[in-house]
Every structure is written in structure tokens, then in C-alpha cells.
Scaffold this motif. Structure first.
Motif, mmCIF file in Angstrom:
data_model
loop_
_atom_site.group_PDB
_atom_site.id
_atom_site.type_symbol
_atom_site.label_atom_id
_atom_site.label_comp_id
_atom_site.label_asym_id
_atom_site.label_seq_id
_atom_site.Cartn_x
_atom_site.Cartn_y
_atom_site.Cartn_z
ATOM 1 N N ASP A 1 -6.151 -11.587 -22.281
ATOM 2 C CA ASP A 1 -7.539 -11.787 -22.682
ATOM 3 C C ASP A 1 -8.352 -12.113 -21.431
ATOM 4 O O ASP A 1 -7.949 -12.971 -20.644
ATOM 5 C CB ASP A 1 -7.598 -12.948 -23.684
ATOM 6 C CG ASP A 1 -9.018 -13.243 -24.151
ATOM 7 O OD1 ASP A 1 -9.781 -13.836 -23.356
ATOM 8 O OD2 ASP A 1 -9.357 -12.913 -25.293
ATOM 9 N N PRO A 2 -9.509 -11.467 -21.211
ATOM 10 C CA PRO A 2 -10.266 -11.683 -19.971
ATOM 11 C C PRO A 2 -10.894 -13.065 -19.851
ATOM 12 O O PRO A 2 -11.279 -13.473 -18.752
ATOM 13 C CB PRO A 2 -11.352 -10.599 -20.023
ATOM 14 C CG PRO A 2 -11.474 -10.230 -21.459
ATOM 15 C CD PRO A 2 -10.129 -10.430 -22.057
ATOM 16 N N ASP B 1 -18.331 -18.029 -10.978
ATOM 17 C CA ASP B 1 -18.288 -16.813 -11.805
ATOM 18 C C ASP B 1 -17.699 -17.072 -13.190
ATOM 19 O O ASP B 1 -18.054 -16.393 -14.149
ATOM 20 C CB ASP B 1 -17.489 -15.721 -11.087
ATOM 21 C CG ASP B 1 -18.192 -15.230 -9.819
ATOM 22 O OD1 ASP B 1 -19.399 -15.521 -9.662
ATOM 23 O OD2 ASP B 1 -17.532 -14.584 -8.989
ATOM 24 N N ALA B 2 -16.780 -18.036 -13.300
ATOM 25 C CA ALA B 2 -16.205 -18.375 -14.609
ATOM 26 C C ALA B 2 -15.545 -19.741 -14.545
ATOM 27 O O ALA B 2 -14.905 -20.083 -13.548
ATOM 28 C CB ALA B 2 -15.182 -17.327 -15.045
ATOM 29 N N VAL B 3 -15.719 -20.525 -15.617
ATOM 30 C CA VAL B 3 -14.978 -21.780 -15.802
ATOM 31 C C VAL B 3 -14.028 -21.576 -16.977
ATOM 32 O O VAL B 3 -14.156 -20.598 -17.720
ATOM 33 C CB VAL B 3 -15.929 -22.978 -16.062
ATOM 34 C CG1 VAL B 3 -16.837 -23.237 -14.874
ATOM 35 C CG2 VAL B 3 -16.746 -22.777 -17.336
ATOM 36 N N PRO B 4 -13.050 -22.473 -17.156
ATOM 37 C CA PRO B 4 -12.102 -22.288 -18.262
ATOM 38 C C PRO B 4 -12.785 -22.237 -19.635
ATOM 39 O O PRO B 4 -13.750 -22.959 -19.885
ATOM 40 C CB PRO B 4 -11.192 -23.514 -18.151
ATOM 41 C CG PRO B 4 -11.293 -23.929 -16.733
ATOM 42 C CD PRO B 4 -12.694 -23.622 -16.319
ATOM 43 N N VAL B 5 -12.256 -21.367 -20.477
ATOM 44 C CA VAL B 5 -12.732 -21.219 -21.856
ATOM 45 C C VAL B 5 -11.739 -21.908 -22.792
ATOM 46 O O VAL B 5 -10.525 -21.804 -22.606
ATOM 47 C CB VAL B 5 -12.853 -19.718 -22.215
ATOM 48 C CG1 VAL B 5 -13.014 -19.514 -23.705
ATOM 49 C CG2 VAL B 5 -14.014 -19.085 -21.464
ATOM 50 N N VAL B 6 -12.249 -22.604 -23.783
ATOM 51 C CA VAL B 6 -11.391 -23.210 -24.809
ATOM 52 C C VAL B 6 -11.768 -22.601 -26.153
ATOM 53 O O VAL B 6 -12.913 -22.690 -26.585
ATOM 54 C CB VAL B 6 -11.559 -24.740 -24.866
ATOM 55 C CG1 VAL B 6 -10.584 -25.339 -25.880
ATOM 56 C CG2 VAL B 6 -11.338 -25.361 -23.493
ATOM 57 N N ARG B 7 -10.811 -21.971 -26.800
ATOM 58 C CA ARG B 7 -11.068 -21.354 -28.102
ATOM 59 C C ARG B 7 -11.181 -22.442 -29.194
ATOM 60 O O ARG B 7 -10.507 -23.479 -29.104
ATOM 61 C CB ARG B 7 -9.944 -20.387 -28.454
ATOM 62 C CG ARG B 7 -9.879 -19.166 -27.536
ATOM 63 C CD ARG B 7 -11.026 -18.230 -27.816
ATOM 64 N NE ARG B 7 -10.854 -16.946 -27.153
ATOM 65 C CZ ARG B 7 -11.728 -16.395 -26.332
ATOM 66 N NH1 ARG B 7 -12.873 -17.042 -26.063
ATOM 67 N NH2 ARG B 7 -11.518 -15.229 -25.783
ATOM 68 N N MET C 1 -2.047 -0.437 -14.437
ATOM 69 C CA MET C 1 -1.492 -0.443 -15.794
ATOM 70 C C MET C 1 -1.987 -1.627 -16.633
ATOM 71 O O MET C 1 -2.017 -1.559 -17.859
ATOM 72 C CB MET C 1 0.036 -0.429 -15.746
ATOM 73 C CG MET C 1 0.588 0.871 -15.158
ATOM 74 S SD MET C 1 2.395 0.936 -15.098
ATOM 75 C CE MET C 1 2.793 1.278 -16.801
ATOM 76 N N PHE C 2 -2.363 -2.728 -15.951
ATOM 77 C CA PHE C 2 -2.866 -3.914 -16.660
ATOM 78 C C PHE C 2 -4.171 -4.338 -15.988
ATOM 79 O O PHE C 2 -4.198 -5.285 -15.193
ATOM 80 C CB PHE C 2 -1.814 -5.028 -16.644
ATOM 81 C CG PHE C 2 -0.501 -4.561 -17.215
ATOM 82 C CD1 PHE C 2 -0.356 -4.385 -18.582
ATOM 83 C CD2 PHE C 2 0.560 -4.255 -16.387
ATOM 84 C CE1 PHE C 2 0.834 -3.917 -19.115
ATOM 85 C CE2 PHE C 2 1.755 -3.787 -16.909
ATOM 86 C CZ PHE C 2 1.897 -3.613 -18.269
ATOM 87 N N PRO C 3 -5.250 -3.628 -16.316
ATOM 88 C CA PRO C 3 -6.502 -3.784 -15.563
ATOM 89 C C PRO C 3 -7.105 -5.190 -15.614
ATOM 90 O O PRO C 3 -7.680 -5.640 -14.623
ATOM 91 C CB PRO C 3 -7.436 -2.759 -16.212
ATOM 92 C CG PRO C 3 -6.794 -2.358 -17.506
ATOM 93 C CD PRO C 3 -5.338 -2.554 -17.321
ATOM 94 N N ALA D 1 -7.622 -7.317 -12.262
ATOM 95 C CA ALA D 1 -8.992 -7.665 -11.860
ATOM 96 C C ALA D 1 -9.128 -9.171 -11.636
ATOM 97 O O ALA D 1 -9.913 -9.629 -10.794
ATOM 98 C CB ALA D 1 -9.980 -7.205 -12.919
ATOM 99 N N LEU D 2 -8.367 -9.938 -12.389
ATOM 100 C CA LEU D 2 -8.442 -11.395 -12.317
ATOM 101 C C LEU D 2 -7.774 -11.953 -11.057
ATOM 102 O O LEU D 2 -8.283 -12.905 -10.454
ATOM 103 C CB LEU D 2 -7.751 -11.963 -13.555
ATOM 104 C CG LEU D 2 -7.720 -13.466 -13.739
ATOM 105 C CD1 LEU D 2 -9.101 -13.954 -14.146
ATOM 106 C CD2 LEU D 2 -6.673 -13.843 -14.778
#
Length: 376
Positions: free
Chosen positions: A109-110, A272-278, A332-334, A338-339
């Protein structure tokens, strides 16, 4: 640069707080000289299993060994396929390879960087025997669809919870969903020994018994070896440390969450990004992972500021030299690929002070401002 360095992890701070208790426990163990398969190991196994919501705990030598024990106990062997992710530590694949099985990767998951369960169907083959989701950085994988898929196809589920002691999914702690949960107790984890240790959790008495046998040279009775096992026991000195630390785990996790909240409040929209919590999960921040522009320059800048950083992990497993035989290629696992060049971990440990957290935040902002002024 400030005179006070802030390391990625400060193990000494935790040790000093517990030192009298730990040294007393060490003395007791050494006076008795029962150094493995002893009362402290059994007490820790029971306490940790109960904490996770499981009946059985099987202490062992390391998180890597925990994964191997779990796979062996589940009957995973030569030619079997195990679905997992490439965005994890090499131990996940080492354990699969150690039992002769083949790792089969899906992308992530991005936003959470965790297993994309929607790709499970794409990689299912007649040789698929297990799913090995990794609760990475401290956040739980979305376990319900993983478990539903596994049940529909008769697959084992082994949770790699090495970075997620105490994390929850829908109110239930990780390590209690699959057939077996595997935890590293490496010294820098949320719950860490003084060196190497691991533990498996399960609600299956038969699996627990098999793992106990495999970790002790394949024997239930000394010098009677039913199978070829391994030397994978948890020693009493490590168990003593873990028993002392165990009552503090929830408080330490809450401290990590408070530090993460402070980071998030000031860095969201800056980096650019901080941790996401679902909404269905909790995050216990084994690592606090952000994305920044020009990651390597950022790390150099932070080092000059006296602040430790790390990358978890710079090269995805499918592109590691050790995994060449599995035949994976770049592209194969973009999402994973990318991350990898963007992620970086900031200092994260319970004993961080508010002042230290603010210093880290100020240095990150300083770097971002520097980048912005030079790209204008």
C-alpha cells in the motif's frame, strides 16, 4: 550544530532506568545457574502470550529463528510458496529459504507501506502454502481480508510482528490472528532483550509443541531427537531482562505514540509524507518513517546537526543480490521500488524528551527550507 547528539535509538537511557532491577535478576540467574529452558523463560512466554491474546508462547533465539520455527511447525518445506512483501528486513525471506520454500512477493500500500492484500489472488498458485504478512514499522496489516483469503484457499498465516509489539487491528493485538505470530526481541525493538531473542505466539497446542521441539534440537526428552531441529533456545538471562521490561511495554508504546503525534503535528505538509494510521489499526512506531526529497543529502544534513537517522529499507528484497535466484526484475513492484529511495527513519524511542523531539523537528524544517531556497 547543537552539542547534544540525538541518536536514532538510545538504549542506554532505558537500561539506566531499570539497571538495579536488571542486575539483581542477573545475579539470581547466575547464582542458580539454570541458564536456559528455565522458570524465567516459561514465565515470560506465558506473560507475553497473554498480552497478545494467545494461549501459548514459545521463546527462541531470534526473530529470524521465530519465523523459521513457525514455518517448520506449519509443515512448510521444499518447493512450497509463501506470499510476503519485499519491503521488509531480509530475515523474512531468510526464514522462508531456510525451510526450502520460495518467497512470492506482492506490492505494498503506498500510504501504509504494508502488504497490498488485493494482489494475493494474482500470485496464488497450486504450490502456495502460506501467507506471511509483515506488520512493518509498528502498524498492523489489514488482517481480515488476509485471513478470509487464507481460509478460502486453505493457507497457513504466519504473522511477522517483529516491529509491532502491542499494535492492534480492530482492537485485537497482532500475533493473535494467524496460525502463529512471530516477534523479534532484538535489543532495539519496542520490547527488546540485551542482544538477540525472539518469541512465537499461537492458540494451537500442537503447533506450540512442535516449535518447542524444533528449537531444542528436535527433542522433547533430552538426548532423544525425533526430528532434526536446531539450537534456538531463549536463555534465562534474556528472559530475565524481558520479564522486567514487559510491564513497561504499554507505557513505552504510549510514549512512542506521543512523540509521533508531535512529529506529525509539525511535519505534516512540510515533508513529502508522514506515517499514516488506518482507522481500524494502531501504530506503535518501532520506527518513525517519513519521505523527504534527496534522502541521502537529508541524512548527511541531519548527521551534521547531530541527529541520527536510518533507512528501513534502502534496497527491496526482490532486488537484493541474495534473491537473484528467484528471478525478480526491477519494475515488478512499482510502489515498493518508488518508496525505497525516499523513506528515512527519524529518532524514535520512549525516553526522547519534548526538547529533543522539537530539535529533530526544527532540523527537518531547516533542511526542507534549505532545499526550497536552493530549488527556487
Amino acid at each position: 550544530m547543537s552539542s547534544e547528539n540525538i541518536p536514532l535509538v538510545d538504549l542506554r537511557a532505558q537500561y539506566l532506568a531499570l539497571k538495579p532491577e536488571i542486575m539483581a535478576a542477573f545475579e539470581e540467574v547466575l547464582e542458580g545457574m539454570q541458564l536456559f529452558i528455565g522458570p524465567r523463560q516459561r514465565a515470560f512466554e506465558q506473560e507475553f502470550a497473554m498480552y497478545c491474546g494467545c494461549q501459548f508462547g514459545v521463546g527462541n533465539a531470534s526473530g529470524t529463528h521465530a519465523l523459521e520455527l513457525a514455518l517448520r511447525a506449519c509443515g512448510i518445506g521444499a518447493g512450497d510458496e509463501v506470499i510476503t512483501v519485499a519491503n521488509t528486513f531480509i530475515a523474512t525471506v531468510e526464514a522462508i529459504a531456510a525451510v526450502g520454500a520460495i518467497p512470492v512477493f506482492v506490492d505494498i500500500d503506498p500510504e501504509t507501506y504494508l502488504m497490498n492484500w488485493q494482489q494475493l489472488e494474482q500470485v496464488l498458485t497450486p504450490r502456495t502454502r502460506a501467507i506471511l504478512p509483515v506488520h512493518l514499522y509498528g502498524h498492523a496489516v489489514e488482517m481480515q481480508p488476509v485471513m478470509d483469503f487464507a481460509r478460502a484457499h486453505g493457507l497457513r498465516v504466519i504473522e511477522d510482528a517483529s516491529q509491532a509489539h502491542g499494535a492492534t487491528y480492530k482492537g485485537q493485538r497482532v500475533g493473535s490472528f494467524g496460525d502463529i505470530g512471530c516477534f523479534s526481541l532484538y535489543y532495539s525493538k519496542n520490547l527488546g532483550a540485551f542482544g538477540e531473542a525472539g518469541i512465537c505466539t499461537t492458540n494451537d497446542a500442537d503447533l506450540a509443541e512442535k516449535m518447542r521441539m524444533y528449537r531444542d534440537h528436535g527433542s522433547r526428552v533430552r538426548y532423544l531427537h525425533e526430528v532434526v531441529g536446531a539450537n534456538g533456545r531463549l536463555d534465562e538471562l534474556q528472559a530475565a531482562v524481558l520479564l522486567i521490561k514487559m510491564p513497561h511495554l504499554e507505557r513505552w508504546n504510549e510514549a512512542r505514540q506521543a512523540h509521533a503525534h508531535a512529529y506529525n503535528e509539525q511535519l505534516r505538509g512540510i515533508v513529502d509524507a508522514v506515517p499514516v494510521v488506518r482507522p481500524w489499526g494502531t501504530h506503535v512506531y518501532c520506527y518513525y518513517v517519513i519521505q523527504v526529497p534527496d534522502r541521502d543529502r537529508f541524512r548527511q544534513f541531519m548527521q551534521e546537526e547531530g541527529i541520527g537517522t536510518n533507512v528501513h529499507y534502502p534496497v527491496p528484497l526482490h532486488l537484493q543480490p541474495a534473491c537473484v535466484p528467484y528471478g525478480y526484475k526491477p519494475g515488478m513492484f512499482p510502489v515498493t521500488e518508488a518508496l525505497a529511495p525516499k523513506i528515512v527513519s527519524l529518532p524514535m524511542y520512549p525516553e526522547l524528551t519534548g526538547k529533543q523531539v522539537q530539535r529533530v523537528i526544527d532540523s527537518v524544517k531547516k533542511y526542507i527550507g534549505f532545499v526550497a531556497s536552493h530549488s527556487a
